[in-house]
Design a protein around this motif. Structure first.
Motif, short mmCIF file in Angstrom:
data_model
loop_
_atom_site.label_atom_id
_atom_site.label_comp_id
_atom_site.label_asym_id
_atom_site.label_seq_id
_atom_site.Cartn_x
_atom_site.Cartn_y
_atom_site.Cartn_z
N ILE A 120 6.81 -5.51 5.75
CA ILE A 120 7.63 -4.98 4.65
C ILE A 120 6.76 -4.79 3.41
N GLN A 121 5.89 -5.74 3.15
CA GLN A 121 4.97 -5.63 2.01
C GLN A 121 4.14 -4.35 2.12
N MET A 122 3.65 -4.06 3.32
CA MET A 122 2.85 -2.86 3.52
C MET A 122 3.69 -1.59 3.27
N LEU A 123 4.91 -1.56 3.79
CA LEU A 123 5.77 -0.39 3.61
C LEU A 123 6.13 -0.16 2.15
N VAL A 124 6.48 -1.21 1.43
CA VAL A 124 6.86 -1.02 0.03
C VAL A 124 5.64 -0.67 -0.82
N SER A 125 4.47 -1.21 -0.45
CA SER A 125 3.24 -0.84 -1.16
C SER A 125 2.89 0.62 -0.92
N GLU A 126 3.03 1.07 0.33
CA GLU A 126 2.78 2.48 0.64
C GLU A 126 3.74 3.38 -0.13
N ASN A 127 4.99 2.95 -0.22
CA ASN A 127 5.99 3.72 -0.96
C ASN A 127 5.60 3.84 -2.42
N LYS A 128 5.21 2.72 -3.01
CA LYS A 128 4.79 2.71 -4.42
C LYS A 128 3.60 3.63 -4.63
N GLN A 129 2.61 3.52 -3.78
CA GLN A 129 1.41 4.34 -3.91
C GLN A 129 1.73 5.83 -3.77
N THR A 130 2.58 6.16 -2.81
CA THR A 130 2.94 7.57 -2.59
C THR A 130 3.67 8.15 -3.79
N GLU A 132 3.84 6.98 -6.90
CA GLU A 132 2.98 7.00 -8.08
C GLU A 132 1.95 8.12 -8.01
N ARG A 133 1.42 8.39 -6.83
CA ARG A 133 0.44 9.48 -6.68
C ARG A 133 1.08 10.83 -7.01
N VAL A 134 2.28 11.06 -6.49
CA VAL A 134 2.99 12.31 -6.77
C VAL A 134 3.31 12.42 -8.25
N LEU A 135 3.81 11.33 -8.83
CA LEU A 135 4.13 11.35 -10.26
C LEU A 135 2.87 11.56 -11.10
#
Length: 193
Positions: A120-130, A132-135
């Motif tokens: 779950i930590q990996m999935l939420v981190s990936e979500n944050k990174q994705t 934030e990258r788009v923003l």
């Protein structure tokens, strides 16, 4: 020889997502899943392995569905400021239509499980990174076109926006008014200009 499944995997996964989203991981038992999904335990185990893997699959599905709106918007010719403001307003609309006050499934997963569960930590981190990258790409575009100031880096503003989005999704559980949420959006946009 493997038996043919008598259910639509996508429909059942969507039902699991809705149940986990409403109750959380820990409060959802295997029996709850059997009752809600309309399939037996063996089918759950044969298809997803266990409750944890089913939860991970549901979270992945939610991520795909929830990021599609923003990803479609960035492919348009609209100005960056318009896309970011529309995204924030889209979050408010989601929040206002969430009559069960479930919040965001990713945020819920973060607060319930991310510090305990590496998957779950990996999935939420990936979500944050994705996100934030788009923003950050949008902010940088807005800075280059003169829509946004350059007092902070595009990445710093992206983090700020991402945190405000998560804040909106958490505050919605407290029955915040549309006006309160709109104030956050307005201040966020003004801070970029």
């Amino acid at each position: 020889m493997a038996r043919k499944k008598n259910f639509d995997e996508g429909e059942v996964l969507e039902k699991a997502l809705q149940l986990f989203w409403k109750k959380g991981y820990n409060a959802t038992s295997i029996q709850d899943l059997v009752d809600e999904l309309g399939i037996n335990r063996a089918s759950i185990y044969d298809t997803w392995g266990d409750k944890h893997q089913l939860y991970v699959a549901a979270l992945q599905r939610y991520r795909q569905n929830s990021s599609s709106w923003l990803l479609n918007q960035i492919r348009s010719d609209k100005p960056a400021s318009e896309i970011i403001e529309a995204f924030l307003n889209h979050v408010i609309e989601d929040v206002m239509q969430d009559h069960d006050k479930k919040g965001c499934f990713v945020v819920n997963s973060t607060t319930e499980l991310a510090n305990l569960d590496p998957d779950i930590q990996m999935l939420v981190s990936e979500n944050k990174q994705t996100i934030e990258r788009v923003l950050a790409e949008l902010v940088k575009e807005g800075q280059e076109s003169g829509e946004f100031n350059t007092k902070q880096s595009a990445q710093a503003y992206a983090r700020f926006i991402f945190n405000n989005i998560n804040g909106l999704r958490v505050v919605c559980k407290t029955f915040a008014s549309r006006e309160e949420l709109q104030e956050v959006v307005d201040i966020t946009i003004r801070s970029l200009k």
